[in-house]
Design an enzyme around this catalytic site. Sequence first.
Site, mmCIF file in Angstrom:
data_model
loop_
_atom_site.group_PDB
_atom_site.id
_atom_site.type_symbol
_atom_site.label_atom_id
_atom_site.label_comp_id
_atom_site.label_asym_id
_atom_site.label_seq_id
_atom_site.Cartn_x
_atom_site.Cartn_y
_atom_site.Cartn_z
ATOM 1 N N LEU A 30 1.481 3.617 -2.111
ATOM 2 C CA LEU A 30 1.241 4.855 -2.905
ATOM 3 C C LEU A 30 -0.133 5.134 -2.105
ATOM 4 C CD1 LEU A 30 1.603 3.299 -6.492
ATOM 5 C CD2 LEU A 30 3.419 4.218 -4.885
ATOM 6 N N GLY A 31 -0.613 4.872 -1.041
ATOM 7 C CA GLY A 31 -1.479 5.278 -0.415
ATOM 8 C C GLY A 31 -1.336 6.652 0.666
ATOM 9 N N GLN A 32 -2.289 7.244 1.360
ATOM 10 C CA GLN A 32 -1.925 8.120 1.989
ATOM 11 C C GLN A 32 -1.003 8.073 3.110
ATOM 12 O OE1 GLN A 32 -5.027 9.078 4.973
ATOM 13 N NE2 GLN A 32 -4.642 11.197 5.049
ATOM 14 N N GLY B 40 0.878 -1.022 -0.036
ATOM 15 C CA GLY B 40 0.083 0.033 0.053
ATOM 16 C C GLY B 40 0.803 1.088 -0.059
ATOM 17 N N LYS C 82 -10.320 -5.184 11.917
ATOM 18 C CA LYS C 82 -9.037 -4.778 12.608
ATOM 19 C C LYS C 82 -9.081 -5.092 14.017
ATOM 20 C CE LYS C 82 -7.283 -1.826 9.988
ATOM 21 N NZ LYS C 82 -6.172 -2.075 9.095
ATOM 22 N N ASP D 71 -0.232 -7.723 -5.682
ATOM 23 C CA ASP D 71 -1.751 -7.655 -5.242
ATOM 24 C C ASP D 71 -1.367 -8.265 -3.778
ATOM 25 O OD1 ASP D 71 -3.779 -8.702 -4.208
ATOM 26 O OD2 ASP D 71 -4.643 -9.386 -6.116
ATOM 27 N N TYR E 87 -15.144 -2.705 8.897
ATOM 28 C CA TYR E 87 -13.691 -2.500 8.904
ATOM 29 C C TYR E 87 -13.180 -2.685 10.435
ATOM 30 C CZ TYR E 87 -9.845 1.189 9.072
ATOM 31 O OH TYR E 87 -8.797 1.592 9.237
HETATM 32 C C1 AKB Z 1 -11.470 5.687 8.588
HETATM 33 O O1 AKB Z 1 -11.819 6.511 8.619
HETATM 34 O O2 AKB Z 1 -11.868 4.211 8.245
HETATM 35 C C2 AKB Z 1 -9.863 5.736 8.945
HETATM 36 C C3 AKB Z 1 -9.635 5.034 10.508
HETATM 37 C C4 AKB Z 1 -10.040 6.082 11.441
HETATM 38 O O3 AKB Z 1 -9.252 3.974 10.592
HETATM 39 N N1 AKB Z 1 -9.215 6.981 8.831
#
Ligand code: AKB
Length: 317
Positions: free
Chosen positions: A11-13, A9, A147, A53, A143
Amino acid sequence: MQEKILITGALGQIGTELTNRLVSLYGKENVIASGLERYDKNMTTAGFYERLDVTNTQLLRQVITEHQITTVYHLASLLSGTSEKQPLFAWKLNLEPLINLCELAKEGLLQKIFWPSSIAVFGKGIPKMNVGQEVVLNPTTVYGISKLAGEKWCEYYFDKYGVDVRSIRYPGLVSWKTPAGGGTTDYAVEIFYEAVENAKYTSFIKEDTAMPMLYMDDAINATLQLMDAPKESLSVRTSYNLGGMSFTPQDLANEIRKEIPEFEIAYEPDFRQAIADSWPASIDDSVAKKDWGLSYEFGIEEMAKDMIKNLRIKLDK
Ligand code: AKB
């Protein structure tokens, strides 16, 4: 032994800025950037670029073996908003490569792994303010669930096999070099682009919703500090709380008006408001401060000034 670093990742933020810092610390010949994009010579400061990938386990192993990688910063991930739209893919992308990397470390192919967790692990029913390291975790987003599971895998591989995998629960990250994508806290980046370009912004988060946030320079410093810390000083093998600062869209708009007085903001909350409502407003990161000396340089005022100054140059405004 010479450290050889792979960033997924890249090239990401976070990846773009972390790669730059790692190149300045370790030399470009020791830093390998990777991402899904086709190679273009201007895309990274790293000495090598691998089109990768991360869900391709064979290729991941091949890249690690060929470059004799010692440390992986595994940043490839889907963020909170995008994960709600592609839940099964989010689960696959956010979990499987992490477990595969832990397996490679268990085999002795890697020495250290960094993996980002998020404030998304906390979730419903948890107090809003000053949320501590050891609270019950109850994420309600895809998400957040991915995590939380990832954190438990990190701890499992450390406890059972001594795999040195280190992690931070990042809050929202604000930066000007590479735009964020697909997150709930991304309003805090978009607002600056719109303020500099058009002096107005419509926020998808309500005016009084506070979330923990961090300026990218502080995020990169914290990441490198954690990775440099002696193993024995680390008491957390799931993921470290990191609070940064806490502000609402309204606070940020007020800060922007100090530099751009005509700035206007409107509010049209979308599905990401429910995600934000399930997250803490502020975080207690005293364990990270004690274990590896976490500290910050940027508050909301310094951050807003720096963002606007740099975006004016970048956007030629
Ligand atoms: C998101 O908003 O999904 C992320 C995070 C807080 O993990 N920036």
